[in-house]
Design an enzyme around this catalytic site. Sequence first.
Site, PDB file in Angstrom:
ATOM      1  N   SER A  79       2.961  -2.652  10.346  1.00 14.19           N
ATOM      2  CA  SER A  79       4.410  -2.683  10.590  1.00 14.19           C
ATOM      3  C   SER A  79       5.051  -4.023  10.226  1.00 14.19           C
ATOM      4  CB  SER A  79       4.715  -2.286  12.043  1.00 14.19           C
ATOM      5  OG  SER A  79       4.278  -0.956  12.283  1.00 14.19           O
ATOM      6  N   GLU A  97      -7.056   4.572   7.464  1.00 19.71           N
ATOM      7  CA  GLU A  97      -6.807   5.999   7.227  1.00 19.71           C
ATOM      8  C   GLU A  97      -8.007   6.632   6.526  1.00 19.71           C
ATOM      9  OE1 GLU A  97      -2.998   5.530   5.323  1.00 19.71           O
ATOM     10  OE2 GLU A  97      -2.163   4.860   7.233  1.00 19.71           O
ATOM     11  N   GLU A 103      -5.930  -5.388  10.121  1.00 20.23           N
ATOM     12  CA  GLU A 103      -4.910  -4.386  10.451  1.00 20.23           C
ATOM     13  C   GLU A 103      -5.274  -3.692  11.765  1.00 20.23           C
ATOM     14  OE1 GLU A 103      -2.692  -3.167   6.627  1.00 20.23           O
ATOM     15  OE2 GLU A 103      -4.289  -1.725   6.972  1.00 20.23           O
ATOM     16  N   HIS A 128      -9.607   1.143   4.274  1.00 16.51           N
ATOM     17  CA  HIS A 128      -8.365   1.292   5.041  1.00 16.51           C
ATOM     18  C   HIS A 128      -8.635   2.212   6.230  1.00 16.51           C
ATOM     19  CE1 HIS A 128      -4.266   2.398   6.132  1.00 16.51           C
ATOM     20  NE2 HIS A 128      -3.890   1.296   5.505  1.00 16.51           N
ATOM     21  N   ASN A 157       0.875  -1.177   0.000  1.00 11.18           N
ATOM     22  CA  ASN A 157       0.000   0.000   0.000  1.00 11.18           C
ATOM     23  C   ASN A 157       0.908   1.222   0.000  1.00 11.18           C
ATOM     24  OD1 ASN A 157      -1.849   2.020   0.412  1.00 11.18           O
ATOM     25  ND2 ASN A 157      -2.192   1.544   2.572  1.00 11.18           N
ATOM     26  N   LYS A 205       0.134   4.249  -0.240  1.00 13.06           N
ATOM     27  CA  LYS A 205      -0.500   5.448   0.329  1.00 13.06           C
ATOM     28  C   LYS A 205      -0.273   6.625  -0.630  1.00 13.06           C
ATOM     29  CE  LYS A 205       0.428   3.499   4.824  1.00 13.06           C
ATOM     30  NZ  LYS A 205      -0.024   3.557   6.176  1.00 13.06           N
ATOM     31  N   GLY A 250       1.961   1.816  10.674  1.00 12.35           N
ATOM     32  CA  GLY A 250       2.926   2.911  10.546  1.00 12.35           C
ATOM     33  C   GLY A 250       3.561   3.322  11.854  1.00 12.35           C
TER      34      GLY A 250
HETATM   35  C1  PEP Z   1      -0.915  -0.062   5.761  1.00 13.46           C
HETATM   36  O1  PEP Z   1      -0.780   1.038   5.237  1.00 13.46           O
HETATM   37  O2  PEP Z   1      -1.904  -0.749   5.483  1.00 13.46           O
HETATM   38  C2  PEP Z   1       0.106  -0.544   6.697  1.00 13.46           C
HETATM   39  C3  PEP Z   1      -0.057  -1.710   7.257  1.00 13.46           C
HETATM   40  O3  PEP Z   1       1.168   0.299   6.910  1.00 13.46           O
HETATM   41  P1  PEP Z   1       2.566  -0.111   7.632  1.00 13.46           P
HETATM   42  O4  PEP Z   1       3.026  -1.394   7.022  1.00 13.46           O
HETATM   43  O5  PEP Z   1       3.479   1.045   7.322  1.00 13.46           O
HETATM   44  O6  PEP Z   1       2.284  -0.260   9.092  1.00 13.46           O
END
Ligand code: PEP
Length: 249
Positions: A212, A96, A166, A94, A9, A11, A172
Amino acid sequence: MREPIIAGNWKMFKTVSEAQAFINEVKGRAEIDGVESVICAPFTNLPALVEAVKGTKIKVGAQNLHWEESGAFTGEISGAMLEDLGVNYVIIGHSERRAYFAETDETVNKKVHASFKYNLTPIVCVGEKLEEREAGQTKEVCKLQVNEAFRGLSKEQAAQVVVAYEPIWAIGTGKSSTAEDANEVITYIREQLIALFDVETANHVRIQYGGSVKPNNVREYMNQLSIDGALVGGASLDPNSFTQLVEGA
Ligand code: PEP
């Protein structure tokens, strides 16, 4: 057997030329038999990415879509437009988008239905906030989000969905859920799918962990029985790191 899926992803990162350079770097490397690799990029990169991945095993995804085919929705992109470009996947819900762009369980469900209408495979994100985890509500939150996201799907459609579990506090932040904890929640999510559909359908659904994930911990997750891959933000931006994630799957 479910094919593992590593989805990056990106972003709101990378220009078109950066996206093309990335594909040139990972071509022939982030392509492993038995593992699906997907890059979910900003809309502006999608035409160039679709072109760049031709002849490779790498698939391209968007990070959102609108549920209507067309209309007065300034700033939005429809599933019909993504299908026309040759995009294969789309991330829906997601955290976000839920947190900053008013995405709700209801709009997630509309978008899931729209993705099937336009031959896009949805990657549906679910997961709890830190305070929900601390209050012991992780499973309850995931159950609700899964029930709403899958509402009205046929068994055939449900089987195609990719779910990304998630935990929001792990995205992040560098803090990841332990592989065992993630496996427990993902097993629970599959149980919900059995209740909603049936064992056969639920056993087809691929459920990723996200939060992460890095090259140095991806194998811990992949070694868990219920985890079928990872949705990766930060660590998917670097070609070497993305390649290692695919290798780790
Ligand atoms: C994500 O954006 O879905 C995500 C899991 O980000 P990260 O791997 O940076 O934690």
